[in-house]
Design an enzyme around this catalytic site. Structure first.
Site: not given
Length: 346
Positions: A13, A15, A99, A136, A174, A247
């Site tokens: 995960h 970004h 996602k 999420h 997460h 994350d």
């Protein structure tokens, strides 16, 4: 000096953002990780396979020549996502997973899903072709307390999806609560969860020590100590249903410290060192490899990495670099509230 050698880890995960931020943060992940699942919540979001391919090329250009790294791309689900587009994107190899962001749940999620029923045909197709779903897991109803949003999502939304589509490969990403660890552990064989280093290291007190601490603000938000301990317990257990998803989420310091206080913690730089210390603190260093190098690959039906890394323990605690430079701006690097004695040396 003490050394341990482990299989090179993966981050399930990540970004990377875009532009100058992407170019700055990509090497912080590729230095220590062999693969990563890349989140699609850009502006505009990655909605189709062709968008993912273009984004992947940007990432590949930012990877240092000395690093061998595979970015695994994702599509951002909306209520208008076409099931045939999903099938083509996955079966052609353009994307690895899709996602699900509940609308408004986190950074750049305004285009997300409001009604799960509207994407059920897409999820049915994903189940049929074996495409992973990444979630999420928070509701966004205003009447739900922010500290309860994960639990309510698990009870109301995730349970529905799991019962309707038991063969769908799902990662609840997460996770932050004791209830989530229990649900995943007791759930069907295709349901797993990722855990971040900051949720393992910090409780919600860390947001308010001596004042507001915006660099410890993330979504899902940090929870009580009882929940942190539950996450640590499953992480160090070796249980194959739980694995690392950092994350890692870069924001410029000016945005983190502004009136909006953007949600996200950038943790990739010292992630492996922090986790080695956490696992040693729990007398579970021998389980670290399961959590960061094996469990995720097994869930996603990927080969375990062949390359190894060496982690070395020093007599002196690690001196953390505080920030990354992005032109004339900064990104704050996550540092836990305990000393770390491990470094990745090869």
């Amino acid at each position: 000096m003490e050394e341990i050698e482990i299989i090179k880890p993966d981050d399930w995960h990540v970004h990377f953002r875009d532009g100058e931020v992407l170019n700055t943060v990509v090497p912080e992940t590729t230095r220590h990780f062999a693969r990563a699942i890349i989140m699609p919540n850009l502006v505009p979001p990655i909605l189709k396979g062709v968008d993912a391919v273009k984004y992947k090329k940007k990432i590949q250009r930012a990877i240092p020549k000395s690093d061998r790294f595979l970015p695994l791309m994702t599509i951002y689900l909306t209520e208008n996502t076409n099931k045939n587009d999903i099938r083509i994107a996955y079966e052609s190899g353009q994307v690895f997973a899709a996602k699900l962001y509940p609308a408004g749940a986190t950074t750049n999620s305004d285009s997300g899903v409001k009604d799960i029923n509207k994407i059920m045909p897409v999820l049915e197709t994903m189940s049929e072709i074996g495409m992973p779903l990444l979630i999420h897991g928070e509701v966004t109803d205003k009447e739900i307390d922010i500290f309860d949003r994960e639990k309510v999502f698990v009870d109301q939304k995730l349970d529905f999806i799991c019962k309707e589509l038991p063969e769908l490969k799902i990662t609840l990403e997460h996770i932050t609560t004791k209830e989530a660890t229990a649900y995943v552990n007791e759930g069907n064989k295709n349901l797993v969860a990722s855990i971040t280093p900051h949720h393992l290291a910090l409780s919600r007190n860390a947001m308010f020590v001596g004042g507001i601490r915006p660099h410890n603000y993330c979504l899902p938000i940090l929870k009580r100590e009882i929940h942190r301990k539950a996450l640590v317990e499953v992480a160090v257990s070796g249980n194959s249903k739980f694995f690392l998803g950092t994350d890692t989420a870069p924001h410029l310091t000016s945005d983190k410290e502004s009136f909006c206080g953007c949600a996200g913690i950038f943790n990739s730089t010292y992630c492996v060192s922090i986790l080695a210390q956490l696992f040693e603190n729990e007398s579970a260093l021998h389980k670290l490899e399961n959590f960061i190098s094996k469990n995720g690959a097994k869930h996603y039906n990927l080969k375990i990495n062949k390359e190894k890394i060496l982690i070395t323990k020093s007599n002196h605690s690690l001196l953390f670099k505080k920030e990354l430079d992005v032109k004339k701006q900064k990104i704050r690097i996550f540092e836990p509230d305990f000393p770390v004695f491990w470094t990745v040396s090869g």
